[in-house]
Design a protein around this motif. Sequence first.
Motif, PDB file in Angstrom:
ATOM      1  N   GLY A   1      -7.579   7.902 -18.928  1.00 45.22           N
ATOM      2  CA  GLY A   1      -6.495   8.851 -19.109  1.00 45.22           C
ATOM      3  C   GLY A   1      -5.774   9.070 -17.786  1.00 45.22           C
ATOM      4  N   GLU A   2      -4.541   9.500 -17.880  1.00 51.72           N
ATOM      5  CA  GLU A   2      -3.709   9.666 -16.693  1.00 51.72           C
ATOM      6  C   GLU A   2      -4.214  10.823 -15.833  1.00 51.72           C
ATOM      7  N   HIS A   3      -4.296  10.615 -14.526  1.00 55.60           N
ATOM      8  CA  HIS A   3      -4.720  11.653 -13.616  1.00 55.60           C
ATOM      9  C   HIS A   3      -3.578  12.643 -13.410  1.00 55.60           C
ATOM     10  N   THR A   4      -3.903  13.922 -13.304  1.00 48.96           N
ATOM     11  CA  THR A   4      -2.864  14.938 -13.124  1.00 48.96           C
ATOM     12  C   THR A   4      -2.436  15.060 -11.670  1.00 48.96           C
ATOM     13  N   ARG A   5      -3.349  14.750 -10.741  1.00 51.07           N
ATOM     14  CA  ARG A   5      -3.023  14.815  -9.326  1.00 51.07           C
ATOM     15  C   ARG A   5      -3.396  13.496  -8.656  1.00 51.07           C
ATOM     16  N   ASP A   6      -2.541  13.078  -7.768  1.00 48.26           N
ATOM     17  CA  ASP A   6      -2.798  11.828  -7.071  1.00 48.26           C
ATOM     18  C   ASP A   6      -3.679  12.103  -5.851  1.00 48.26           C
ATOM     19  N   PRO A   7      -4.774  11.377  -5.700  1.00 49.27           N
ATOM     20  CA  PRO A   7      -5.663  11.605  -4.555  1.00 49.27           C
ATOM     21  C   PRO A   7      -5.019  11.209  -3.235  1.00 49.27           C
ATOM     22  N   VAL A   8      -5.459  11.843  -2.167  1.00 46.64           N
ATOM     23  CA  VAL A   8      -4.895  11.578  -0.843  1.00 46.64           C
ATOM     24  C   VAL A   8      -5.110  10.124  -0.448  1.00 46.64           C
ATOM     25  N   TRP A   9      -6.271   9.564  -0.799  1.00 47.34           N
ATOM     26  CA  TRP A   9      -6.567   8.192  -0.396  1.00 47.34           C
ATOM     27  C   TRP A   9      -5.549   7.216  -0.980  1.00 47.34           C
ATOM     28  N   LEU A  10      -4.970   7.582  -2.136  1.00 47.24           N
ATOM     29  CA  LEU A  10      -3.995   6.694  -2.775  1.00 47.24           C
ATOM     30  C   LEU A  10      -2.763   6.527  -1.885  1.00 47.24           C
ATOM     31  N   TYR A  11      -2.310   7.608  -1.261  1.00 45.98           N
ATOM     32  CA  TYR A  11      -1.145   7.532  -0.378  1.00 45.98           C
ATOM     33  C   TYR A  11      -1.450   6.701   0.864  1.00 45.98           C
ATOM     34  N   VAL A  12      -2.653   6.854   1.383  1.00 47.96           N
ATOM     35  CA  VAL A  12      -3.060   6.062   2.543  1.00 47.96           C
ATOM     36  C   VAL A  12      -3.093   4.578   2.186  1.00 47.96           C
ATOM     37  N   ALA A  13      -3.682   4.278   1.019  1.00 44.10           N
ATOM     38  CA  ALA A  13      -3.785   2.889   0.574  1.00 44.10           C
ATOM     39  C   ALA A  13      -2.399   2.288   0.322  1.00 44.10           C
ATOM     40  N   LEU A  14      -1.501   3.072  -0.270  1.00 46.09           N
ATOM     41  CA  LEU A  14      -0.145   2.586  -0.533  1.00 46.09           C
ATOM     42  C   LEU A  14       0.610   2.340   0.774  1.00 46.09           C
ATOM     43  N   PHE A  15       0.384   3.205   1.750  1.00 49.85           N
ATOM     44  CA  PHE A  15       1.031   3.006   3.052  1.00 49.85           C
ATOM     45  C   PHE A  15       0.585   1.691   3.679  1.00 49.85           C
ATOM     46  N   LEU A  16      -0.722   1.454   3.690  1.00 53.70           N
ATOM     47  CA  LEU A  16      -1.255   0.223   4.270  1.00 53.70           C
ATOM     48  C   LEU A  16      -0.765  -1.000   3.498  1.00 53.70           C
ATOM     49  N   ALA A  17      -0.704  -0.886   2.170  1.00 51.50           N
ATOM     50  CA  ALA A  17      -0.240  -2.002   1.341  1.00 51.50           C
ATOM     51  C   ALA A  17       1.219  -2.331   1.629  1.00 51.50           C
ATOM     52  N   THR A  18       2.049  -1.304   1.806  1.00 53.09           N
ATOM     53  CA  THR A  18       3.471  -1.552   2.049  1.00 53.09           C
ATOM     54  C   THR A  18       3.725  -1.994   3.494  1.00 53.09           C
ATOM     55  N   VAL A  19       2.834  -1.622   4.419  1.00 57.43           N
ATOM     56  CA  VAL A  19       2.914  -2.195   5.769  1.00 57.43           C
ATOM     57  C   VAL A  19       2.714  -3.709   5.679  1.00 57.43           C
ATOM     58  N   TYR A  20       1.705  -4.102   4.907  1.00 53.56           N
ATOM     59  CA  TYR A  20       1.480  -5.535   4.657  1.00 53.56           C
ATOM     60  C   TYR A  20       2.699  -6.152   3.979  1.00 53.56           C
ATOM     61  N   GLY A  21       3.280  -5.430   3.021  1.00 53.48           N
ATOM     62  CA  GLY A  21       4.456  -5.940   2.318  1.00 53.48           C
ATOM     63  C   GLY A  21       5.642  -6.144   3.230  1.00 53.48           C
ATOM     64  N   GLY A  22       5.826  -5.247   4.197  1.00 54.29           N
ATOM     65  CA  GLY A  22       6.924  -5.404   5.143  1.00 54.29           C
ATOM     66  C   GLY A  22       6.678  -6.520   6.134  1.00 54.29           C
ATOM     67  N   TYR A  23       5.404  -6.767   6.433  1.00 53.49           N
ATOM     68  CA  TYR A  23       5.055  -7.790   7.423  1.00 53.49           C
ATOM     69  C   TYR A  23       5.054  -9.193   6.814  1.00 53.49           C
ATOM     70  N   PHE A  24       4.466  -9.320   5.624  1.00 55.10           N
ATOM     71  CA  PHE A  24       4.397 -10.635   4.977  1.00 55.10           C
ATOM     72  C   PHE A  24       4.740 -10.537   3.491  1.00 55.10           C
ATOM     73  N   GLY A  25       3.933  -9.834   2.730  1.00 53.12           N
ATOM     74  CA  GLY A  25       4.308  -9.517   1.352  1.00 53.12           C
ATOM     75  C   GLY A  25       3.766 -10.404   0.267  1.00 53.12           C
ATOM     76  N   GLY A  26       3.168 -11.561   0.593  1.00 48.80           N
ATOM     77  CA  GLY A  26       2.621 -12.408  -0.452  1.00 48.80           C
ATOM     78  C   GLY A  26       1.528 -11.710  -1.231  1.00 48.80           C
ATOM     79  N   ALA A  27       1.627 -11.714  -2.569  1.00 46.37           N
ATOM     80  CA  ALA A  27       0.658 -11.069  -3.456  1.00 46.37           C
ATOM     81  C   ALA A  27       0.613  -9.557  -3.273  1.00 46.37           C
TER      82      ALA A  27
END
Length: 251
Positions: free
Chosen positions: A131-157
């Motif tokens: 079921g859908e979570h009502t609040r997004d955990p803090v770790w999710l924002y950290v993980a998304l930041f790191l993922a998009t840093v990778y996306g800006g640097y290279f981005g494959g997959a």
Amino acid sequence: MSAADLLIASGVALLAGVINSIAGGGSLILFPTLVALGLGTVPANVTNSIAQWPGYIGGVVGFRQEYGGQRSRLIRFSVVAVLGGTVGSVLLLTTPSAAFDTVVPVLVLVASLLLAVQPLVTKRLKKAEEGEHTRDPVWLYVALFLATVYGGYFGGALGVILVGVLGLGLGKLKLANAVKSVISLVTATVTLVIFGFFADVSWAYVAVCAPASLLGGFLGAKVATRIPTTPLRVLIVVFGISVAVFLYFQV
């Protein structure tokens, strides 16, 4: 570059767009093609990023019905994607090109392996839906930041990483896939602006590859249900690993 080079690049971009719609991983064939045509690894990377930008728009449009009630979340995630994409793009442009030459074989290999395990991740996330979570955990924002840093640097997959992270954080795989498209588009737009102004972009290749990628994405969506993804995924993964090995011995 010759007319033949442009023709080859546009053909591969068309194929990359089709592959992105069916299985993902189009960057793993367009990036090494641009390198083979004579671009350096960094110019090939930034040119590849800009050329594939139009394809992300189609993904967002395709999921538009899933965004109901998600406006606030999408805004928050988009802010994170802007920050992460900016950091990754600036990191690429401010570090020596030799550093990217050293790390790119590893990035291609990691992207290929992520594409290989994507079905396992998707299967696991489907089983874990609660079921859908009502609040997004803090770790999710950290993980998304790191993922998009990778996306800006290279981005494959990048899409594979985002689906995995969002699937765990949101608890809904379908929603995760839709939100992934928005984050990918935002990250790609950041790289488009930064690379467009400050990077050594081959605009001739962009001119032929961008529309080809967009057309390929459209065609891929039309035939996605008719083509078995597993053999295509295996082919892309094997090709990606081969490219990683080749780049390792070349740089």
